[in-house]
Design an enzyme around this catalytic site. Structure first.
Site, PDB file in Angstrom:
ATOM      1  N   HIS A 190       0.900  -1.308   0.074  1.00  0.00           N
ATOM      2  CA  HIS A 190      -0.141   0.025   0.007  1.00  0.00           C
ATOM      3  C   HIS A 190       1.011   1.170   0.013  1.00  0.00           C
ATOM      4  CE1 HIS A 190      -3.581  -2.693   1.111  1.00  0.00           C
ATOM      5  NE2 HIS A 190      -2.583  -3.394   1.758  1.00  0.00           N
ATOM      6  N   SER A 315      16.603  16.202 -19.705  1.00  0.00           N
ATOM      7  CA  SER A 315      15.259  17.393 -19.793  1.00  0.00           C
ATOM      8  C   SER A 315      15.854  18.368 -20.596  1.00  0.00           C
ATOM      9  CB  SER A 315      15.099  17.818 -18.417  1.00  0.00           C
ATOM     10  OG  SER A 315      14.370  18.988 -18.359  1.00  0.00           O
ATOM     11  N   VAL A 322      17.876  12.535 -15.069  1.00  0.00           N
ATOM     12  CA  VAL A 322      17.842  11.252 -15.932  1.00  0.00           C
ATOM     13  C   VAL A 322      16.782  10.554 -15.912  1.00  0.00           C
ATOM     14  CG1 VAL A 322      19.510   9.172 -16.151  1.00  0.00           C
ATOM     15  CG2 VAL A 322      20.498  11.220 -15.055  1.00  0.00           C
TER      16      VAL A 322
END
Length: 475
Positions: A190, A315, A322
């Site tokens: 969860h 980017s 990365v």
């Protein structure tokens, strides 16, 4: 616009052609034509050996020539078939006429407008094959040729491309399972800290799932039928009523084409095996989607670093990034593959009465469905090969999670009959972290044998991994 990787409508034949090109000789239009030629010639050669008075067994020289038409089939030959199809408006009939032309036989008057093509055939071979001219496509419906061609195409694509690509991913995961079998790591059920595992065991879990699903893919029988217009050998029996056509067809399908004989059909082979196969591949792809998302998340946590390449940019504005693009690309392409595979699995087994044509256009997209799957396997493997484990980060998270030892403490308390063990540990740990010191103080105050206390105090989050390492080593 001239067709090139830059102008292709599909990225599988454009941007990603270097990764999907192995499927093109098998599942392209030219590949389809090639397999149709193989089926037509196999049927003709079998008929020549059937003992009919009207067609004599072919000589070794003639059989070698016919085999050469299959072995030497080229894109140029495929283009010629398309020229013929432009007149006939029937793709299988175009293959039949191409065969006649390639054997040096006369074409029907309907093709008189077609520009002639020079063929080099020994006159003796042409003369021999002339006597068998009307046995080309004898008693066949187009689907006898198409379904067996699709069967061989699917079998070749599965065995030569899809399974080897999947195996490469499985083997990489297996090597990671062995390498990191004993590397302890927090589980996250969860999304919350949970009982520790090992990194290798988590990889082994995926290997085990993929091994089972791969087995299902490999075990699907690829079927084929050669039984005429509605599956009853009607035309066959009208010509040779005393001949065992069912046995003959089975022999051709299984011995010469390498498929499993499908006995009960309508005009088309029902395609149930294709649905079974594509469902199996889709289930495998779902397992890999699960893997891609988990690895993506582990990268986000810092458990993995990604090895960079010189000149590579993550980017356009943030130089430090990365991005986990291989796993993202894999996930996206697996989704595309499954959309096509599941549509085909649901649609192809359905045909109105004895035949409708809705399967034909769908089957032409098999290359798309399997192409996206193969592309996704390649991306996933690339991503896995760029991973570098950040053992310091993994160990640091474990050291901050002493609350996970509430589980073994309350379990030992149960063994020795201490009342309300779960509730007492819940009060101590639920919703907050605890320190090693706090946990040890709690253990020290328990009415447990000293040996049991000693064992619990010797336990750390990193040592509490059960038999995870052994399981990882054994995969």
């Amino acid at each position: 616009m001239e067709l090139s990787p830059l102008s292709a409508l599909s990225p599988l034949d454009g941007r990603y052609v270097s990764k999907t090109g192995t499927l093109r000789p098998i599942l392209s239009e030219a590949g389809f034509m090639h397999y149709r030629v193989k089926v037509e010639i196999a049927w003709l050669q079998a008929l020549s050996q059937a003992g009919f008075a009207e067609i004599r067994p072919f000589s070794e020289k003639a059989n070698t020539f016919l085999d050469g038409l299959v072995a030497g089939f080229s894109v140029t030959d495929a283009a010629r078939i398309k020229e013929i199809e432009a007149i006939t408006n029937h793709d299988v009939k175009a293959v039949e006429y191409w065969l006649r032309e390639s054997m040096g036989l006369k074409l029907p008057p309907e093709l008189s407008q077609l520009k002639s093509r020079e063929v080099s055939v020994d006159a003796a071979i042409t003369a021999e094959l002339q006597g068998a001219a009307e046995f080309i496509h004898f008693a066949c419906t187009s689907e006898d040729i198409n379904n067996t061609s699709h069967g061989m195409m699917i079998k070749a694509a599965r065995d030569q491309v899809v399974l080897p690509a999947l195996d490469a991913v499985i083997e990489r995961l297996r090597s990671m399972a062995h390498l990191y079998a004993a590397l302890p790591m927090l589980s996250r059920t969860h999304g919350q800290t949970a009982s520790p595992t090992t990194l290798g065991k988590e990889m082994a879990n995926v290997v085990a799932r993929l091994q089972q699903s791969r087995k299902k893919i490999a075990e699907v029988e690829i079927l084929g039928k050669m039984n005429g217009a509605v599956g009853n050998y009607n035309a066959h029996m009208s010509a040779y009523p005393d001949f065992n056509w069912e046995s003959f067809s089975k022999e051709v399908v299984e011995k010469q084409l390498g498929l499993t004989f499908s006995r009960y059909t309508i005009q088309i082979e029902p395609h149930d095996y294709i649905a079974e196969l594509f469902d199996a591949i889709a289930r495998t792809n779902t397992i890999l989607i699960d893997l891609n998302r988990d690895i993506w998340s582990y990268i986000s946590l810092g458990y993995f670093r990604q090895i960079t390449r010189p000149g590579e940019i993550g980017s356009s504005t943030m130089p430090h990034k990365v991005n986990p693009i291989d796993f993202e690309n894999s996930e996206g392409n697996l989704g595309l593959a499954n959309a096509l595979l599941r549509h085909m699995a649901e649609k192809l087994p359905i045909s109105r009465w004895q035949r409708d044509l809705t399967d034909s256009t769908v089957l032409r997209n098999i290359g798309m469905a399997l192409g996206y799957a193969v592309l996704a396997y390649d991306s996933c493997l690339r991503g896995l090969n760029k991973l570098e484990v950040n053992s310091e980060k993994i160990a640091g998270d474990l050291e901050e999670a002493w609350e996970v030892l509430a589980e073994p403490v309350q379990t030992v308390m149960r063994r020795y009959g201490i009342e309300n063990p779960y509730e007492r540990l819940k009060e101590l740990t639920r919703g907050r972290g605890i320190t090693k010191r706090e946990l040890h103080e709690f253990i020290a105050g328990l009415e447990l044998p000293e040996e049991a206390k000693k064992e619990l105090m010797a336990m750390t989050p990193a040592s509490y991994t059960g038999i995870a390492s052994q399981m990882a080593e054994q995969i």
